[in-house]
Write an enzyme that holds these catalytic residues in place. Structure first.
Site, PDB file in Angstrom:
ATOM      1  NE  ARG A 100      -3.902   0.480   1.658  1.00 25.60           N
ATOM      2  CZ  ARG A 100      -5.084   0.640   2.163  1.00 25.60           C
ATOM      3  NH1 ARG A 100      -5.657   1.287   3.286  1.00 25.60           N
ATOM      4  NH2 ARG A 100      -6.152  -0.068   1.522  1.00 25.60           N
ATOM      5  CG  HIS A 127      -8.183   0.080  -3.360  1.00 20.49           C
ATOM      6  ND1 HIS A 127      -7.494  -1.104  -2.907  1.00 20.49           N
ATOM      7  CD2 HIS A 127      -8.965   0.377  -2.068  1.00 20.49           C
ATOM      8  CE1 HIS A 127      -7.542  -1.399  -1.687  1.00 20.49           C
ATOM      9  NE2 HIS A 127      -8.452  -0.383  -1.071  1.00 20.49           N
ATOM     10  CD  GLN A 130     -12.901  -1.741  -1.570  1.00 17.94           C
ATOM     11  OE1 GLN A 130     -12.267  -1.821  -0.379  1.00 17.94           O
ATOM     12  NE2 GLN A 130     -14.197  -2.250  -1.671  1.00 17.94           N
ATOM     13  CG  ASP A 222     -13.464   6.006  -1.675  1.00 21.86           C
ATOM     14  OD1 ASP A 222     -13.606   5.985  -0.373  1.00 21.86           O
ATOM     15  OD2 ASP A 222     -12.463   6.038  -2.224  1.00 21.86           O
ATOM     16  CB  CYS A 262     -14.138   1.043  -0.735  1.00 25.35           C
ATOM     17  SG  CYS A 262     -13.667   2.597  -0.607  1.00 25.35           S
ATOM     18  NE  ARG A 290     -10.539  -5.170  -0.137  1.00 18.62           N
ATOM     19  CZ  ARG A 290      -9.679  -4.288   0.172  1.00 18.62           C
ATOM     20  NH1 ARG A 290     -10.288  -3.101   0.990  1.00 18.62           N
ATOM     21  NH2 ARG A 290      -8.542  -4.435  -0.114  1.00 18.62           N
TER      22      ARG A 290
HETATM   23  N1   CP Z   1     -11.442  -0.248   1.844  1.00 20.36           N
HETATM   24  C1   CP Z   1     -10.135  -0.222   2.379  1.00 20.36           C
HETATM   25  O1   CP Z   1      -9.094  -0.428   1.644  1.00 20.36           O
HETATM   26  O2   CP Z   1     -10.123  -0.146   3.609  1.00 20.36           O
HETATM   27  P1   CP Z   1      -8.743  -0.073   4.357  1.00 20.36           P
HETATM   28  O3   CP Z   1      -8.029   1.167   4.195  1.00 20.36           O
HETATM   29  O4   CP Z   1      -9.218   0.090   6.029  1.00 20.36           O
HETATM   30  O5   CP Z   1      -7.763  -1.035   4.188  1.00 20.36           O
HETATM   31  N1  NVA Z   2      -9.940   6.334  -1.933  1.00 21.90           N
HETATM   32  C1  NVA Z   2      -9.443   6.122  -0.432  1.00 21.90           C
HETATM   33  C2  NVA Z   2      -9.818   4.768  -0.442  1.00 21.90           C
HETATM   34  C3  NVA Z   2      -9.577   4.165   0.982  1.00 21.90           C
HETATM   35  C4  NVA Z   2      -9.689   2.648   1.160  1.00 21.90           C
HETATM   36  C5  NVA Z   2      -8.168   6.428  -0.339  1.00 21.90           C
HETATM   37  O1  NVA Z   2      -7.222   6.318  -1.059  1.00 21.90           O
HETATM   38  O2  NVA Z   2      -7.808   6.729   0.912  1.00 21.90           O
END
Ligand code: CP
Ligand code: NVA
Length: 303
Positions: A100, A127, A130, A222, A262, A290
């Site tokens: 990440r 993502h 997701q 989102d 999400c 997930r």
């Molecule tokens: N939706 C998602 O990726 O959640 P987290 O940021 O909690 O991993």
């Molecule tokens: N768009 C959001 C998704 C979090 C799971 C971010 O990148 O923070």
């Protein structure tokens, strides 16, 4: 050849397979729990996470493997060791990596320099994990993709980009409503549109949330402020107010429309409490998925 999952497009040939394997795993039909016995997944997180981290850790354990979690602060990445060196070193210890990252380029750099598969666990562009869970949820709730209309309302961010690609790949109509300054990534939109053309479905971006929501089978939103965008929060919130998913917007969709997010969610901003906590919301089934979707992905790339 190792198999990286940087974009939803990397799963292009395997979406059906992954979704059916995820369903089987969810239903408990495959009880061996040993598909990744003795395998180790390295997990590098530069940003916070609840769902992604826990679902990968528990999922890996359920498959007989284990995980090693590294965050930016405690690893040498936070003190300037390069992504390339990190990739080469970790490849000597682990059988796969989840990353990440703030930047898509860093995810590409890790993948280029790793001898083991790298899975994108969210970056500023996409993502993919997701969206595989989202497709699984839609399949469970609606039983099909073709002929459905998915309306994404709000910020044209990483989740929106991956959804546009995922919807096109499965032949589902996709309409995003975003303000002009927060449209999805133009290059990914072109890719999504060309796949949608091949698969005979719609992929478009409009400005008016009501236009996108009209007749929708799924309304998705989102956060307006993604991780790393905190400095822009005030401005984004002011521009995105007309894009809030509320009862009025949901009323424009089909009567059996489901609401997806999400998570994490911000009630009173991108969605009202009435919608996310109401009967059309499937957000917690979506969150659970997930893990099922990622187990199927892990088996595909590390099995
Ligand atoms: N939706 C998602 O990726 O959640 P987290 O940021 O909690 O991993
Ligand atoms: N768009 C959001 C998704 C979090 C799971 C971010 O990148 O923070």
């Amino acid at each position: 050849m190792k198999r990286d999952v940087i974009s939803v497009l990397d799963l292009r040939e395997d979406i059906d397979d992954i979704l059916s394997s995820a369903l089987e795993l969810k239903q408990g039909n495959d009880k061996s729990g040993q598909q990744l016995k003795g395998r180790t997944l390295g997990m590098i997180f530069e940003k916070s996470s609840t769902r992604t981290r826990v679902s990968f850790e528990v999922g890996m354990k359920q498959l007989g493997g284990h995980t090693v979690y590294l965050n930016q602060r405690d690893s040498q990445l936070g003190r300037g060791e390069t992504v390339a060196d990190t990739a080469k070193v970790l490849s000597r210890f682990v059988d796969g990596m989840v990353y990440r990252a703030f930047s898509h380029d860093n995810v590409m750099e890790l993948a280029r320099n790793s001898s083991v598969p790298v899975i994108n666990a969210l970056d500023d562009c996409e993502h993919p994990c997701q969206v595989m869970a989202d497709l699984l949820t839609i399949l469970e709730k609606k039983g099909r993709f073709v002929g459905l209309r998915l309306a994404y309302i709000g910020d044209g961010n990483n989740v929106c980009n991956s959804l546009a690609l995922g919807a096109a790949l499965v032949g589902m109509d996709f309409v995003a409503a975003t303000p002009p300054e927060y449209r999805p990534d133009p290059e990914l939109l072109i890719k999504a549109a060309s796949i949608a053309f091949e698969n005979d479905c719609i992929s478009e971006v409009v400005m008016d949330p009501a236009e996108a929501a009209a007749g929708a089978d799924i309304i998705y939103t989102d956060t307006w402020v993604s991780m790393g965008e905190e400095a822009e929060a005030r401005h984004k919130e002011s521009v995105l107010i007309p894009y809030q998913v509320n009862g009025e917007l949901m009323a424009l969709a089909k009567s059996d429309c489901i609401f997806m997010h999400c998570l994490p969610a911000h009630r009173g901003f991108e969605v009202t409490a009435g919608v996310i906590d109401g009967p059309q919301s499937v957000v917690f089934d979506q969150a659970e998925n997930r893990m099922h979707a990622q187990k199927a992905i892990l088996i595909k790339v590390m099995g």
